[in-house]
Structures are given as structure tokens and as C-alpha cells.
Design an enzyme around this catalytic site. Sequence first.
Site, PDB file in Angstrom:
ATOM      1  CG  ASP A  22      -1.985   0.929   1.205  1.00 14.40           C
ATOM      2  OD1 ASP A  22      -2.119   1.703   0.334  1.00 14.40           O
ATOM      3  OD2 ASP A  22      -2.418   1.384   2.342  1.00 14.40           O
ATOM      4  CG  ASP A 116      -2.762   3.560  -3.080  1.00 19.79           C
ATOM      5  OD1 ASP A 116      -4.004   3.321  -3.263  1.00 19.79           O
ATOM      6  OD2 ASP A 116      -2.317   3.801  -1.906  1.00 19.79           O
ATOM      7  CD  GLU A 117      -5.245  -0.441  -0.395  1.00 25.81           C
ATOM      8  OE1 GLU A 117      -5.690  -1.492   0.023  1.00 25.81           O
ATOM      9  OE2 GLU A 117      -5.708   0.690  -0.158  1.00 25.81           O
TER      10      GLU A 117
END
Length: 370
Positions: A22, A116-117
Amino acid sequence: MISVEDKDDDGADGLRKIIHVDMDAFFASVEQRDNPDLRGKPVAVGGSSGRGVVAAASYEARKFGVKSAMPSVTAKRLCPDLIFVKSRFDAYREVSQQIRAIFRHHTDLVEPLSLDEAYLDVTEDKLGIGSATRIAELIRQEIRAKTRLTASAGVSYNKFLAKLASDQNKPDGMCVIRPGEGADFVQSLPVRRFHGVGPKGAEKMDRLGIQTGAELAAKDIEWLRAHFGSFADYLYRAARGIDLRPVRSSRIRKSVGGERTFSRDLSSGSELRETLEDIIDIVWGYIERAEAKGRTVTLKMKYIDFQIFSRAKTVDQPITDRAQFEALSRQLLEEVLPLPMPIRLMGLTLSKLEGGKEEPRRPDAQLSLL
Ligand SMILES: [Mg+2]
């Protein structure tokens, strides 16, 4: 940075090795990276005026209580020096592609949760490194080198624990939960940190006298089913550090669609019709590329008060030509005109698909408590 020592035992027999990566304060960090004037300062990505909402906040801003999804007006009140910057999705998408390339260097079993994860299953990793902890460290280093941004990672034997772990030592941190440690770890945490338990879910649990994982673990499955329906099984396992969900790198597409949010409100029939034509263009492009043949067309709109409504039409045979898709889309719009209030978003979807190509899993796939 806090890092947990690797004892090379994160691959006990029969257990999976899962990493959750993350990025830290993602949108805000990209803005601070690209504009040195913003570094070390409280930054919010999002619109500052009217009904603007904070999309992301830098750590400097979070110290004042500024959070994503907070109305910008509230954020400004909490932090008068807050600097608002406009979102730049092209820049975020570029970083997203960079980090996914790094992930795929180690495994093809990558399940993005958002830009983003992602979850990674490295039970068998491509480079034969063997240790999930070592792979997570390498990934964090590679991300820093390639993007000049930091990421946090959680390492464990299932998705639920890996995600909790990545949050544990943020920012720029790492945490490993080893076999045998999951239940204790989970039971010490507040339930609002559990993935899938949103703020509303946490409130509901609070009303039922559940604040910690231990309190959740004390409830039997019948009680959980009575209060949480289909979410009960997930919660029951989660409270014991068990999660059977595999990392899914792809899925068969169920729908193809697209939507647009407007910078100004649209209300007149002519504006709406014009906009619909644009969206038909975009969405038909997706449909052709995906070779999708579906029978249901759905028109979705969001009013300026954020209420969403949709209308759908299903036909007997799969839609194969654009003229038919256009006609159905236009019909759907005409049926709802005139609108009771202006809209901010319009979208079209084709669903009830037959066959079609396998597509990357939608990044927004989420559990939901409500
Ligand atoms: Mg993040």
C-alpha cells in the site's frame, strides 16, 4: 521505518504467503514529489470550494485530523494552512503501472484493490526468493528507486492479515504476522480496522457492544448471521485470523461501462443528450475492444445532492451493433427527462455479457457490510 526480523518461517507447510502493498498517502505523496514547494506541508488533493471533498491528505495534514472523503470545508476549518491541489489522475495511473510492473516481476498473482494497493500471492515466486518478507522488502526498495515514493507492506498467510499488517507501521513500514500469531493479533485490534468494516459497520458493531476483535470472536456464528447476514462468515473467520479468499489476478468480466463526472452541473435536455453521445462513443469503444456481447444497457446518473439513480433495459438477444446500443441508451435518457435536478455524473454500462475476454479484476472490488 520499522521492520520485523525475518525468521524465514513465513512459508510454513500448506500456508500461503501473501503480501499486501500500500503506497503511503498516495495522491498527496505524488503531488509532494512533483512539486517541492509542497513538501513538509499539509496538502489535500481535491477541490477546495463548494462541495469539494478531500481525495487524499498528506501526513502533515493528517496530524490536524484531515482525512480522505472529508468535505473540504471541514478540512480547511481543522487545518487553516491546508494547501489544496487538483488531482492529476494521469500521474497517479503512471505510478500505478510502475508498481504493478514491479509486483509482476515477482508473481503473476496480483490483485489490485485500487491504484496504489494490491495483494500478491508469493507462495511460489518467480525469482525463487522463497521468503515473503524478503520479497516485500525488495518490492519496497524497488518502488522507492523507481517512483521516489514510499510504500508500506504487510506479510502474512492470508489477505485479511496481510492488509492489517501493511497498516500497522505506516508510513514506510512493514509488519509480518506469522502462522500462529494471526488470532492474537486480530483480537487485540479495534474492529474498525478490519477490511470491509467501514465507519458505518464499526458504528453498528459499537451499538452491539463490539469494539475489539476479541469481542467479535466471542460471538457465535448464529448471532453474527442474525446481525450481519451474508457478511457473518467472513467476520467469524476474520476474528480468528482466518481468511480463505484467494488472491484473484483476473476475473471474467460481468459488465463493460464507463462514466464521466462533470466540472459543472448539467440540467438541460440538450446538454444531457450531447453528453450521452460522448459517453456512447467511449463506452462503445470499450465494448468493441472487449468483444463484449451483452443484453442489458444501464444508464446511471448522479444528482448534485450525490443521490445516484439508474435505469436499465434488457433485450432478448445480445446487442451486436452500435446503432442498437445507441438507440437503447437514448431511449433510457428520454424516459427520465426532464430531471428533477441537475446532475454531476453520467455513465453507461452493458451487462448480462456472454463469453467475452477475461479482464483484469476491477480495482474497486470491495467487501461491504451494508
Ligand atoms: Mg495507500
